[in-house]
Design a protein around this motif. Structure first.
Motif, PDB file in Angstrom:
ATOM      1  N   SER A  77     -17.606  10.408   8.342  1.00  0.00           N
ATOM      2  CA  SER A  77     -17.484   8.749   8.451  1.00  0.00           C
ATOM      3  C   SER A  77     -16.114   8.163   8.850  1.00  0.00           C
ATOM      4  O   SER A  77     -16.105   7.443   9.807  1.00  0.00           O
ATOM      5  CB  SER A  77     -18.187   8.177   7.217  1.00  0.00           C
ATOM      6  N   ILE A  78     -15.217   8.695   8.310  1.00  0.00           N
ATOM      7  CA  ILE A  78     -14.053   8.478   8.595  1.00  0.00           C
ATOM      8  C   ILE A  78     -13.633   8.641  10.002  1.00  0.00           C
ATOM      9  O   ILE A  78     -13.083   7.746  10.896  1.00  0.00           O
ATOM     10  CB  ILE A  78     -12.909   9.001   7.831  1.00  0.00           C
ATOM     11  N   SER A  79     -13.878   9.770  10.796  1.00  0.00           N
ATOM     12  CA  SER A  79     -13.610  10.052  12.144  1.00  0.00           C
ATOM     13  C   SER A  79     -14.389   9.218  13.141  1.00  0.00           C
ATOM     14  O   SER A  79     -13.924   8.971  14.144  1.00  0.00           O
ATOM     15  CB  SER A  79     -13.921  11.473  12.306  1.00  0.00           C
ATOM     16  N   HIS A  80     -15.286   8.508  12.680  1.00  0.00           N
ATOM     17  CA  HIS A  80     -16.007   7.544  13.607  1.00  0.00           C
ATOM     18  C   HIS A  80     -15.764   6.217  13.716  1.00  0.00           C
ATOM     19  O   HIS A  80     -15.998   5.281  14.308  1.00  0.00           O
ATOM     20  CB  HIS A  80     -17.703   7.437  13.163  1.00  0.00           C
ATOM     21  N   VAL A  81     -14.693   5.835  12.728  1.00  0.00           N
ATOM     22  CA  VAL A  81     -14.101   4.459  12.675  1.00  0.00           C
ATOM     23  C   VAL A  81     -12.788   4.350  12.525  1.00  0.00           C
ATOM     24  O   VAL A  81     -12.085   3.353  12.210  1.00  0.00           O
ATOM     25  CB  VAL A  81     -14.675   3.641  11.284  1.00  0.00           C
ATOM     26  N   TYR A  90      -1.771  24.548   9.784  1.00  0.00           N
ATOM     27  CA  TYR A  90      -2.621  24.344  10.933  1.00  0.00           C
ATOM     28  C   TYR A  90      -3.060  22.899  11.009  1.00  0.00           C
ATOM     29  O   TYR A  90      -3.330  21.916   9.973  1.00  0.00           O
ATOM     30  CB  TYR A  90      -3.875  25.084  11.019  1.00  0.00           C
ATOM     31  N   LYS A  91      -2.823  22.028  12.323  1.00  0.00           N
ATOM     32  CA  LYS A  91      -2.987  20.712  12.582  1.00  0.00           C
ATOM     33  C   LYS A  91      -4.241  20.485  13.137  1.00  0.00           C
ATOM     34  O   LYS A  91      -4.244  21.163  14.531  1.00  0.00           O
ATOM     35  CB  LYS A  91      -1.811  20.104  13.077  1.00  0.00           C
ATOM     36  N   ALA A  92      -5.048  19.764  13.115  1.00  0.00           N
ATOM     37  CA  ALA A  92      -6.181  19.260  13.813  1.00  0.00           C
ATOM     38  C   ALA A  92      -6.415  17.877  14.121  1.00  0.00           C
ATOM     39  O   ALA A  92      -6.236  17.329  13.120  1.00  0.00           O
ATOM     40  CB  ALA A  92      -7.621  19.849  13.250  1.00  0.00           C
ATOM     41  N   LEU A  93      -6.954  17.342  15.163  1.00  0.00           N
ATOM     42  CA  LEU A  93      -7.234  15.847  15.226  1.00  0.00           C
ATOM     43  C   LEU A  93      -9.017  15.917  15.540  1.00  0.00           C
ATOM     44  O   LEU A  93      -9.241  16.494  16.351  1.00  0.00           O
ATOM     45  CB  LEU A  93      -6.388  15.503  16.534  1.00  0.00           C
ATOM     46  N   TYR A  94      -9.420  14.832  15.061  1.00  0.00           N
ATOM     47  CA  TYR A  94     -10.888  14.528  15.226  1.00  0.00           C
ATOM     48  C   TYR A  94     -11.061  13.224  15.607  1.00  0.00           C
ATOM     49  O   TYR A  94     -10.264  12.161  15.232  1.00  0.00           O
ATOM     50  CB  TYR A  94     -11.377  14.810  13.753  1.00  0.00           C
ATOM     51  N   SER A  95     -12.243  13.111  16.499  1.00  0.00           N
ATOM     52  CA  SER A  95     -12.919  11.656  16.705  1.00  0.00           C
ATOM     53  C   SER A  95     -14.132  11.813  16.835  1.00  0.00           C
ATOM     54  O   SER A  95     -14.814  12.744  17.521  1.00  0.00           O
ATOM     55  CB  SER A  95     -12.028  11.167  18.072  1.00  0.00           C
TER      56      SER A  95
END
Length: 717
Positions: free
Chosen positions: A113-117, A133-138
């Motif tokens: 939910s957070i990644s969508h807003v 490890y670092k990852a980015l989300y959208s």
């Protein structure tokens, strides 16, 4: 009857499958309401991961930045690609797992939910991994840090645990974002969530600070206790009033449960009930449990005073349904009524055992009836309660002269009755403030001393509604309290801003809220003058719209309303302008055709209200007066008029300072004039005209001293 041809009627709209992105965004809005709800979800993930230290950093109330760092077990590198997808979780494998759930999270919707807003990034390291490890989300998927780069998680430096960073929350939902512009309020909600979890998890160290700040706003140590955490987060004053119970039960083999409760005794006073409710370590809300706990305190605490309660309830997971609310803030469990009743009964017994409040003993004495007149006949004495007879017999024996001759009156029963005796104000050199003109209604200075108030006759009114309201005052009159006010001796004003004064009656000293007494007095005088008010002319006449606008601009608009401030001003002005004939006829509130306020009702001769309150008074007439019912309309209007006339600052919250800067000569002069009006106009008017209702005994009239009791104390010394 519908005469349109059948061919022209619209057909049914086609049913379409929503796009995946729209589905996810709708779901996100149900889970993440504000920054505090996002924080709650991430805190629970950190606690599930076994974290003993949790650090939160916030910027602009969490809308620009919300970062949660923990030292938990971390996330494996292989799990990062699906971390932010919906319904990905390590807590469930089958539906039956819901019946034995002991973790906070289970659906796997929070990070999705957070990644969508918002923009979501994760830095994580397990204890067996050689690096973080670092990852980015959208929108639930991995995205590259820079265009052209791979979206795969990148190795980086980091400590054991997980750091989740949320940036620009609600950037793609402008309506939600515009409703959350008050960053201070959002930050306060974040601190509230952290405070509650810190109390329930005293073995975990919590810290919260604003981005760029060197010192935290909330910080708790690890390896603490629940009592120490409550003391640290709610202030040391609560500790001395804090009680504790533990209730355990095995209900015939059906449901085994246990509870731990920390709650305040009758000496603790808060403005609203503070309930921290945890069921199986999950922070939840329950209107039924809260109402049951409040009912325990209803009979013991004064009106307007509320308790603090922390309740941790452990129940067999098989009897708890945690999947009844998208944000998990509510749960259902078996035998809720029986469990709640047993906890409340134990809590009430503990309070009764530990309660020793002098305030309530005094209050009981006051309401029990203190008769001081020596002319009461035997018939009335026989009809009175036993407690009242005992008190009357004591006072009759010690104060009243007997048939055989006058008895000696001892010092501790001597009563001061002379109004010329010294008061609090007379002990300090005060320039007579009565020469100060306070407003347009005063055409000449006030005299040094006012003549005795003339009898106020009731106006002739044949409206059933007004007659009903007048009869209510007569029926609700408390004889003893009215007698105290009729025969009191004014001692002095204790605090103008908090509306506290001291009066003496017989050998007793009372602390009274003169604001509450004045409000009731002005309401009763307003009913007495109904339809025949004198006028307080305003010259020059101010604009109704401008006055209402001033008050509306100073108010915070509720999130529940869809109206803007200009819309609210228009609506209030329209209501008052459309009813100006009625307001003029019944209340002498004259509003001209072009919207000018020409006069106000004058309730009490020689008393001028604080005209700084006029914008607030006119604004409140819109939403606070019930214009649809005649009786309620007249009553609510007169209540608002009485509130306008009450002396004191515009704000009614004593915790808000009324003078942050150095007072000017004008402020000091105005304060002296107000004190003079209270002593020389208000209290004499109360003595002559107020039929005091019993409700004033709740918190507004309290006995603080008794001369015989004080002599007993001195004798012991």
């Amino acid at each position: 009857m519908n005469t349109e041809p059948e061919s022209e009627l619209p057909g049914p709209a086609p049913i379409r499958r929503l796009q995946e992105s729209l589905i996810n965004r709708i779901a996100a809005g149900e889970i993440i309401h504000r920054p505090a709800s996002a924080l709650k979800e991430l805190l629970e993930n950190s606690l599930d991961a076994g974290a003993t230290t949790i650090r939160v950093t916030v910027k602009d109330g969490g809308l620009k930045l919300l970062q949660i760092q923990d030292n938990g077990s971390g996330i494996r590198r292989s799990d990062l690609p699906i971390l932010a997808e919906r319904f990905t979780t390590s807590k469930l494998t089958t539906f039956s797992d819901l019946t034995k759930l002991t973790t906070y999270g289970f659906r796997g919707e929070a990070l999705a939910s957070i990644s969508h807003v918002a923009y979501l990034s994760v830095v994580t390291k397990t204890r067996t991994s050689t690096c973080a490890y670092k990852a980015l989300y959208s929108d639930g998927k991995l995205v590259p840090a820079q265009p052209g780069q791979s979206e795969e998680p990148k190795p980086c430096a980091g400590n054991d645990g997980t750091t989740i960073t949320i940036e620009n929350l609600f950037f793609n939902t402008p309506t939600r974002l515009s409703a959350l512009r008050n960053t201070s309020e959002e930050y306060a909600r974040i601190l509230d969530v952290l405070t509650k979890y810190a109390i329930h998890n005293p073995k975990v160290s919590f810290m919260c600070k604003k981005a760029g700040s060197s010192s935290p706003d909330l910080s708790t140590p690890s390896a603490s206790t629940t009592r120490h955490a409550i003391k640290m987060l709610y202030g040391p004053s609560i500790e001395k009033d804090l009680l504790q119970i533990a209730v355990n039960e095995d209900m015939k083999g059906e449901v085994s449960w246990s509870s731990e409760v920390y709650f305040t005794n009758v000496n603790y006073q808060a403005k609203k009930t503070i309930l921290l409710l945890f069921i199986n370590s999950r922070l939840v809300e329950s209107t039924r449990i809260k109402r049951a706990i409040e009912n325990v305190y209803t009979g013991i605490l004064p009106k307007g005073v509320s308790p603090f309660v922390y309740l941790s309830l452990k129940i067999d997971p098989r009897s708890v349904d945690v999947n009844v609310h998208p944000t998990k803030k509510e749960v259902h469990f078996l035998n809720e009524e029986e469990i709640t009743m047993q906890i409340c009964d134990t809590l009430q017994a503990k309070i009764a055992e530990k309660s020793h409040s002098r305030v309530f003993e005094y209050q009981t004495l006051l309401t029990g009836g203190i008769e001081s007149s020596s002319q009461r006949n035997d018939k009335k004495r026989k009809e009175a309660p036993a407690e009242t007879q005992t008190i009357n017999d004591e006072e009759r024996e010690e104060v009243s002269p007997s048939l055989s001759g006058p008895k000696k009156v001892y010092s501790h029963h001597k009563v001061r009755t002379s109004l010329q005796d010294r008061t609090l104000d007379s002990m300090f050199p005060v320039v007579n403030p009565s020469q100060i003109s306070k407003g347009p209604a005063e055409s000449s200075p006030q005299p040094q001393s006012l003549p005795r108030s003339r009898e106020m006759k009731e106006s002739e009114c044949f409206l059933t509604s007004v007659t009903t309201l007048r009869n209510r005052i007569v029926k609700g009159k408390h004889k003893l309290l009215t007698e105290i006010l009729e025969k009191h001796t004014f001692v002095g004003i204790v605090d103008v801003d908090r509306c506290l004064s001291l009066i003496q009656y017989s050998t007793k000293l009372y602390l009274v809220n003169h604001g509450a007494l004045a409000e009731e007095l002005f309401y009763q005088l307003g009913l007495r003058h109904f339809g025949d008010f004198s006028r307080l002319k305003l010259e020059p006449s101010p604009s109704l719209r401008e006055l209402v606008k001033i008050a509306v601009d100073a108010e915070e608009i509720s999130e529940e309303t869809t109206l803007s401030k200009p819309d609210i001003v228009d609506r209030i002005v329209k209501i008052l302008h459309s009813r100006r004939s009625m307001l003029s006829e019944y209340f002498s509130l004259n509003i001209s055709e072009d919207g000018l306020v020409q006069s106000l009702p004058l309730i009490l001769r020689d008393y001028t209200p604080n005209l700084d309150k006029l914008p607030l008074f006119l604004m409140r007439l819109g939403p606070q007066v019930n214009w649809t019912s005649e009786t309620e309309c007249f009553e609510s209007f007169l209540r608002e008029l009485a509130y306008f006339y009450v002396p004191g600052p515009i704000t009614s919250d004593p915790s808000i300072p009324t003078a942050m800067s150095k007072e000017t000569d004008e402020d000091i002069a105005g304060s002296k004039a107000e004190r003079w009006q209270i002593q020389h106009i208000l209290f004499p008017a109360m003595r002559r005209h107020l039929a005091a209702p019993k409700s004033l005994l709740d918190v507004d009239v309290v006995q603080v001293a008794s001369l015989p009791d004080l002599y007993k104390v001195f004798e012991r010394c």
